[in-house]
Design an enzyme around this catalytic site. Structure first.
Site, PDB file in Angstrom:
ATOM      1  N   ALA A  62     -17.642  20.180  -8.872  1.00  0.00           N
ATOM      2  CA  ALA A  62     -18.244  20.054  -7.548  1.00  0.00           C
ATOM      3  C   ALA A  62     -18.153  21.418  -6.870  1.00  0.00           C
ATOM      4  O   ALA A  62     -17.382  22.279  -7.295  1.00  0.00           O
ATOM      5  CB  ALA A  62     -17.484  19.006  -6.749  1.00  0.00           C
ATOM      6  N   GLY A 101     -16.223  17.629 -11.748  1.00  0.00           N
ATOM      7  CA  GLY A 101     -17.485  16.911 -11.622  1.00  0.00           C
ATOM      8  C   GLY A 101     -18.452  17.256 -12.748  1.00  0.00           C
ATOM      9  O   GLY A 101     -19.299  16.435 -13.116  1.00  0.00           O
ATOM     10  N   GLU A 104     -17.469  15.079 -15.520  1.00  0.00           N
ATOM     11  CA  GLU A 104     -17.815  13.698 -15.145  1.00  0.00           C
ATOM     12  C   GLU A 104     -19.314  13.447 -15.328  1.00  0.00           C
ATOM     13  O   GLU A 104     -19.730  12.357 -15.721  1.00  0.00           O
ATOM     14  CB  GLU A 104     -17.395  13.420 -13.705  1.00  0.00           C
ATOM     15  CG  GLU A 104     -15.876  13.372 -13.551  1.00  0.00           C
ATOM     16  CD  GLU A 104     -15.464  13.198 -12.115  1.00  0.00           C
ATOM     17  OE1 GLU A 104     -15.736  14.116 -11.309  1.00  0.00           O
ATOM     18  OE2 GLU A 104     -14.887  12.147 -11.788  1.00  0.00           O
ATOM     19  N   GLU A 124      -9.142  18.618 -11.231  1.00  0.00           N
ATOM     20  CA  GLU A 124      -9.108  18.266  -9.810  1.00  0.00           C
ATOM     21  C   GLU A 124      -7.696  18.261  -9.236  1.00  0.00           C
ATOM     22  O   GLU A 124      -7.477  18.640  -8.085  1.00  0.00           O
ATOM     23  CB  GLU A 124      -9.747  16.894  -9.578  1.00  0.00           C
ATOM     24  CG  GLU A 124     -11.267  16.883  -9.651  1.00  0.00           C
ATOM     25  CD  GLU A 124     -11.815  16.668 -11.056  1.00  0.00           C
ATOM     26  OE1 GLU A 124     -11.054  16.844 -12.033  1.00  0.00           O
ATOM     27  OE2 GLU A 124     -13.009  16.334 -11.171  1.00  0.00           O
TER      28      GLU A 124
HETATM   29  C1  3H9 Z   1     -14.518  18.383  -8.495  1.00  0.00           C
HETATM   30  O1  3H9 Z   1     -15.280  18.640  -9.363  1.00  0.00           O
HETATM   31  C2  3H9 Z   1     -14.498  17.047  -7.794  1.00  0.00           C
HETATM   32  C3  3H9 Z   1     -15.210  15.945  -8.530  1.00  0.00           C
HETATM   33  O2  3H9 Z   1     -14.327  15.274  -9.398  1.00  0.00           O
HETATM   34  C4  3H9 Z   1     -15.701  14.870  -7.618  1.00  0.00           C
HETATM   35  C5  3H9 Z   1     -16.895  15.181  -6.811  1.00  0.00           C
HETATM   36  C6  3H9 Z   1     -17.409  14.023  -6.055  1.00  0.00           C
HETATM   37  N1  3H9 Z   1     -17.054  25.599  -6.403  1.00  0.00           N
HETATM   38  O3  3H9 Z   1     -12.915  31.765 -11.216  1.00  0.00           O
HETATM   39  P1  3H9 Z   1     -13.989  32.791 -11.224  1.00  0.00           P
HETATM   40  C7  3H9 Z   1     -16.608  30.593  -7.631  1.00  0.00           C
HETATM   41  S1  3H9 Z   1     -13.418  19.547  -7.941  1.00  0.00           S
HETATM   42  C8  3H9 Z   1     -17.372  26.681  -5.687  1.00  0.00           C
HETATM   43  O4  3H9 Z   1     -13.653  34.141 -10.716  1.00  0.00           O
HETATM   44  P2  3H9 Z   1     -13.996  32.795 -14.114  1.00  0.00           P
HETATM   45  C9  3H9 Z   1     -15.340  31.397  -7.434  1.00  0.00           C
HETATM   46  O5  3H9 Z   1     -14.823  31.217  -6.150  1.00  0.00           O
HETATM   47  C10 3H9 Z   1     -13.814  21.012  -8.858  1.00  0.00           C
HETATM   48  N2  3H9 Z   1     -17.173  27.943  -6.131  1.00  0.00           N
HETATM   49  O6  3H9 Z   1     -14.671  32.942 -12.679  1.00  0.00           O
HETATM   50  C11 3H9 Z   1     -15.838  32.805  -7.686  1.00  0.00           C
HETATM   51  O7  3H9 Z   1     -16.467  33.240  -6.491  1.00  0.00           O
HETATM   52  P3  3H9 Z   1     -16.463  34.794  -6.077  1.00  0.00           P
HETATM   53  C12 3H9 Z   1     -13.249  20.973 -10.223  1.00  0.00           C
HETATM   54  C13 3H9 Z   1     -16.628  28.101  -7.334  1.00  0.00           C
HETATM   55  O8  3H9 Z   1     -15.041  33.124 -15.078  1.00  0.00           O
HETATM   56  C14 3H9 Z   1     -16.907  32.607  -8.761  1.00  0.00           C
HETATM   57  O9  3H9 Z   1     -17.283  31.238  -8.678  1.00  0.00           O
HETATM   58  N3  3H9 Z   1     -13.522  22.218 -10.886  1.00  0.00           N
HETATM   59  C15 3H9 Z   1     -16.270  27.015  -8.130  1.00  0.00           C
HETATM   60  O10 3H9 Z   1     -12.694  33.519 -14.146  1.00  0.00           O
HETATM   61  C16 3H9 Z   1     -16.400  32.918 -10.156  1.00  0.00           C
HETATM   62  O11 3H9 Z   1     -15.212  32.173 -10.403  1.00  0.00           O
HETATM   63  C17 3H9 Z   1     -12.648  23.229 -10.888  1.00  0.00           C
HETATM   64  O12 3H9 Z   1     -11.580  23.135 -10.313  1.00  0.00           O
HETATM   65  C18 3H9 Z   1     -16.507  25.710  -7.632  1.00  0.00           C
HETATM   66  N4  3H9 Z   1     -16.197  24.601  -8.350  1.00  0.00           N
HETATM   67  O13 3H9 Z   1     -13.620  31.255 -14.253  1.00  0.00           O
HETATM   68  C19 3H9 Z   1     -13.063  24.476 -11.621  1.00  0.00           C
HETATM   69  N5  3H9 Z   1     -15.748  27.472  -9.301  1.00  0.00           N
HETATM   70  O14 3H9 Z   1     -17.175  35.498  -7.178  1.00  0.00           O
HETATM   71  C20 3H9 Z   1     -12.886  25.676 -10.746  1.00  0.00           C
HETATM   72  C21 3H9 Z   1     -15.798  28.809  -9.229  1.00  0.00           C
HETATM   73  O15 3H9 Z   1     -17.170  34.790  -4.778  1.00  0.00           O
HETATM   74  N6  3H9 Z   1     -13.335  26.891 -11.367  1.00  0.00           N
HETATM   75  N7  3H9 Z   1     -16.335  29.203  -8.052  1.00  0.00           N
HETATM   76  O16 3H9 Z   1     -15.020  35.173  -5.968  1.00  0.00           O
HETATM   77  C22 3H9 Z   1     -12.665  27.526 -12.353  1.00  0.00           C
HETATM   78  O17 3H9 Z   1     -11.677  27.068 -12.853  1.00  0.00           O
HETATM   79  C23 3H9 Z   1     -13.189  28.870 -12.794  1.00  0.00           C
HETATM   80  O18 3H9 Z   1     -14.028  29.340 -11.772  1.00  0.00           O
HETATM   81  C24 3H9 Z   1     -13.990  28.889 -14.115  1.00  0.00           C
HETATM   82  C25 3H9 Z   1     -14.609  30.298 -14.309  1.00  0.00           C
HETATM   83  C26 3H9 Z   1     -13.024  28.589 -15.261  1.00  0.00           C
HETATM   84  C27 3H9 Z   1     -15.090  27.879 -14.083  1.00  0.00           C
END
Ligand code: 3H9
Length: 701
Positions: A62, A101, A104, A124
């Site tokens: 999400a 998400g 999911e 999450e």
């Molecule tokens: C969820 O999904 C809830 C659902 O169950 C229910 C819904 C109803 N959103 O980490 P990076 C940005 S909860 C917004 O440096 P990497 C991040 O801030 C979510 N922004 O890259 C950064 O911005 P900036 C569950 C996001 O290659 C840029 O993207 N998911 C999100 O080292 C690059 O990110 C997670 O918890 C996001 N979801 O790693 C996954 N994700 O460039 C969270 C990233 O401005 N994300 N950004 O600084 C991660 O773990 C890592 O970003 C990922 C990539 C492994 C994907």
């Protein structure tokens, strides 16, 4: 259809492509686009639908920045329901990460395939949330209750191969996307109906008993102390077992909304963005690029130097470890080998991988070995004379453009830089022990450090999986400068009447990894003692803030290593018990310094420790030592065991209310008469102007 999602036909396949860089997060436009595309696919003569993503990854979740705002429809559960009810098979084609998400979404598809390098997961919980789009209901139906609980309460990413073994995905693709996914989709068409829908799976009713659930909850209470989300996940899985799917979804939704509105989730989301903000330096010349770092030299093969060497080797960067004599070098190399051996025994690394990493570290006793390295990190004894010798020598041997870094914790790096003819290449790289484990890296900028050196240090920090935080030069930089205030309060609370157990318990109940006195025993009380020996009485400060520690050391109680410090330790189990002898020492010191002991509440102990941190944090901000409040939070979270679900000291202060913090500081100042409780002027200004810390951070950055 939105620009973020497109739908097109390839023969009998309908292809939905998501394109929302950088991580294809499920913002409103993406949800809307998928929803419309799925509807469109129902109306054409396609036989199967493939969902795939542009860019470096499948959907990573999400959109975290949308939380806390009203949800715009279609919600993700609505999108997922539409996919699952599709009359044609829908296939998720995963590369990069399918997280939260995003996974999911994939679970609502009828089939999931992934390239070998992909990962799936439900992280999450690390954001204080639970999977809120069917994850808690579908995963136990897919892989069973226990693996589902483990996956969701740990939040760990799972590799494609493991995911296949666990049954989370249906196929690991041998060939590249998108063709391999199209081929898989054609296989799915042949398989024909009925379409596999995870919602229809039954969980065997006797596979996890109510006792099993109770035991699991207890285990989480210990391992995830203080955290609410893991318990909510168990609630949802329990419902998945007991209730029909639709009821489970409704229950999950209500729990998700509750979590999303909780203070813990707000804190953890703050941490997520704070860690990603920290490496960004706002005032660097935008045209500079980082220097190439291919080989690193480290001086000093002690615990610190060895740990730093491992941090680089773990990231594949070759290291030369330098010691004065062969004996010291052998000891250091043996320490590294022992550490790797331990990691292998714990099953965290294969023997082969450990050997490969160890092979990247070679040793030398000759400074000439550093002639060609791109970066040197000095981790030798904390004495300005020793640093002078080292840096003068480095200035002679190192090639032009090499970065010369010091791992000093307290010394003035401006002075160190002046020992060289190239102060622009000198920087502080302050690691935290054990350096191969702790995530914090303070990057200390001197008056003369060049912009490209800072850019290099920040990039390098990320490369070795640290969270780099910029600090200016001051005594103790950000972290240890704050720690000093905190440690002082532990000593003062003790002499004024609180017992070590109460102090440590107040702080561990708050969520600190360890209490301050248990930390002292672990590190060794002799360290501070020796450091104080080198100081004048004036520099040592208020004797009440160290007299107990000194008395214990002089009794031979150096902490865990001698079986006694603030506590007694069982020689075999290392179990900690309180010791009446310590109370006697405390009382004697109180009498000696004319302190009348009284009782403390836990709340008072907590306030004295936390507000000491917070007030110093404000001073650090007003002096420009830290770039932004969230950097201070990152330092304390990644380097000092502050509970991440509290967001860090500055987030804590903002959340509690700056006015409340300010008034409590004034009250402490009045009560104790101590100047250090005077509120920092930045805090005072913000309170008087009614400005929030966030607001201030935005206007100054
Ligand atoms: C969820 O999904 C809830 C659902 O169950 C229910 C819904 C109803 N959103 O980490 P990076 C940005 S909860 C917004 O440096 P990497 C991040 O801030 C979510 N922004 O890259 C950064 O911005 P900036 C569950 C996001 O290659 C840029 O993207 N998911 C999100 O080292 C690059 O990110 C997670 O918890 C996001 N979801 O790693 C996954 N994700 O460039 C969270 C990233 O401005 N994300 N950004 O600084 C991660 O773990 C890592 O970003 C990922 C990539 C492994 C994907």
């Amino acid at each position: 259809m939105s620009m973020l999602v497109s739908y097109h036909r390839i023969d009998e396949l309908g292809v939905i492509t998501i394109n929302n860089p950088p991580v294809n997060a499920l913002s409103h436009g993406v949800r809307q686009g998928i929803f419309e595309a799925v509807a469109q696919a129902q109306d054409d003569d396609s036989k199967a639908v493939v969902i795939l993503c542009e860019g470096r990854t499948f959907v990573a979740g999400a959109d975290i920045s949308e939380f806390g705002k009203p949800i715009q429809e279609p919600s993700l559960p609505q999108v997922n329901a539409a996919i699952e009810s599709s009359a044609k098979p829908v296939i998720a084609a995963i590369h990069g990460n399918a997280l939260g998400g995003g996974f999911e979404l994939a679970l609502s598809c009828h089939y999931r395939c992934a390239v070998p390098s992909a990962f799936v997961g439900l992280p999450e919980v690390t954001l204080g949330l639970l999977p809120g789009a069917g994850g808690t209901q579908r995963v136990p139906r897919l892989i069973g209750v226990k693996p589902a609980l483990d996956m969701m309460t740990s939040g760990q990413k799972i590799s494609a191969d493991t995911a296949l073994t666990m049954g989370l995905i249906d196929r690991v693709l041998d060939d590249p996307l998108p063709e391999a996914a199209f081929a898989f989709a054609r296989d799915c068409i042949v398989e024909g109906s009925p379409l596999p829908r995870i919602r229809d799976n039954q969980i065997p009713p006797d596979s996890f008993s109510s006792e099993d659930f109770a035991a699991y909850r207890n285990m989480l209470k210990k391992r995830k102390r203080g955290q609410e989300a893991p318990q909510s996940i168990v609630d949802c899985v329990e419902v998945a077992m007991a209730k029909p799917f639709e009821e489970g979804l409704t229950f999950e939704r209500s729990r998700f909304v509750e979590r999303a509105q909780s203070g813990q989730s707000a804190a953890l989301r703050h941490v997520f963005f704070a860690e990603r903000q920290a490496p960004k330096v706002s005032d660097l010349d935008k045209t500079v690029s980082p220097r190439a770092i291919q080989r690193v030299g480290i001086i000093g093969a002690g615990t610190m130097g060895g740990g730093i060497a491992m941090a680089f080797a773990n990231a594949g960067v070759p290291v030369t470890l330098l010691e004065l004599n062969q004996e010291g070098l052998d000891r250091g190399m043996a320490l590294v080998a022992r550490n790797y051996g331990m990691t292998v025994r714990k099953g965290k690394l294969s023997q082969q991988e450990a050997e490969a990493r160890q092979a990247l570290i070679d040793g030398s006793t000759d400074y000439q070995a550093l002639a060609s390295v791109d970066l040197v990190i000095e981790a030798v004894f904390e004495s300005m004379d020793v640093k002078k010798q080292v840096f003068s020598r480095l200035d002679e041997v190192c090639k032009p453009g090499a970065i010369l870094a010091s791992n000093t914790s307290y010394l003035d790096i401006n002075e160190i830089a002046a020992f060289t003819s190239r102060p622009q290449d000198v920087v502080g790289l302050h690691f935290f022990s054990p350096a191969n484990v702790m995530r914090l890296l303070e990057v200390v900028r001197t008056d003369q450090t060049a912009d490209d050196v800072i850019a290099t240090a920040m990039a390098l920090g990320k490369r070795i999986s640290k969270v780099p935080v910029l600090s200016g030069v001051c005594y103790g930089f950000i972290g240890n400068r704050m720690l000093r205030q905190y440690a002082r309060e532990a000593q003062l609370c003790m002499i004024e009447g609180a017992e070590p157990e109460q102090i440590d318990r107040a702080l561990t109940d708050f969520g600190m990894a360890m209490g301050p006195l248990a930390v002292g025993d672990l590190a060794g009380l002799d360290i501070g003692y020796k450091a104080r020996q080198a100081l004048t009485d004036d520099q040592k400060g208020d004797p009440r803030s160290y007299c107990i520690a000194d008395a214990l050391v002089e009794m031979g109680r150096l902490g865990q290593k001698t079986g006694a410090g603030y506590y007694k330790y069982d020689p075999e189990t290392r179990a900690r018990t309180s010791d009446p002898a310590v109370l006697e020492v405390i009382e004697a010191q109180a009498r000696k310094h004319g302190v009348v002991r009284r009782s403390f509440t836990d709340g008072e102990i907590l306030d004295r420790h936390l507000l000491a941190l917070v007030n110093e944090g404000f001073r650090i901000l007003e002096e420009g030592i830290a770039q932004r409040p969230s950097d201070i939070d990152v330092v304390y979270l990644c380097g000092y065991g502050f509970p991440s679900y509290r967001g860090g000291p500055m987030f804590y202060a903002a959340h509690r209310g700056l006015r409340d913090v300010y008034e409590r500081l004034l009250a402490l100042q009045k009560q104790t008469g101590e100047a250090h409780w005077a509120p920092a002027s930045l805090l005072e200004t913000l309170v008087l102007n009614g400005q929030s810390l966030d607001d201030w951070a935005q206007t100054t950055n």
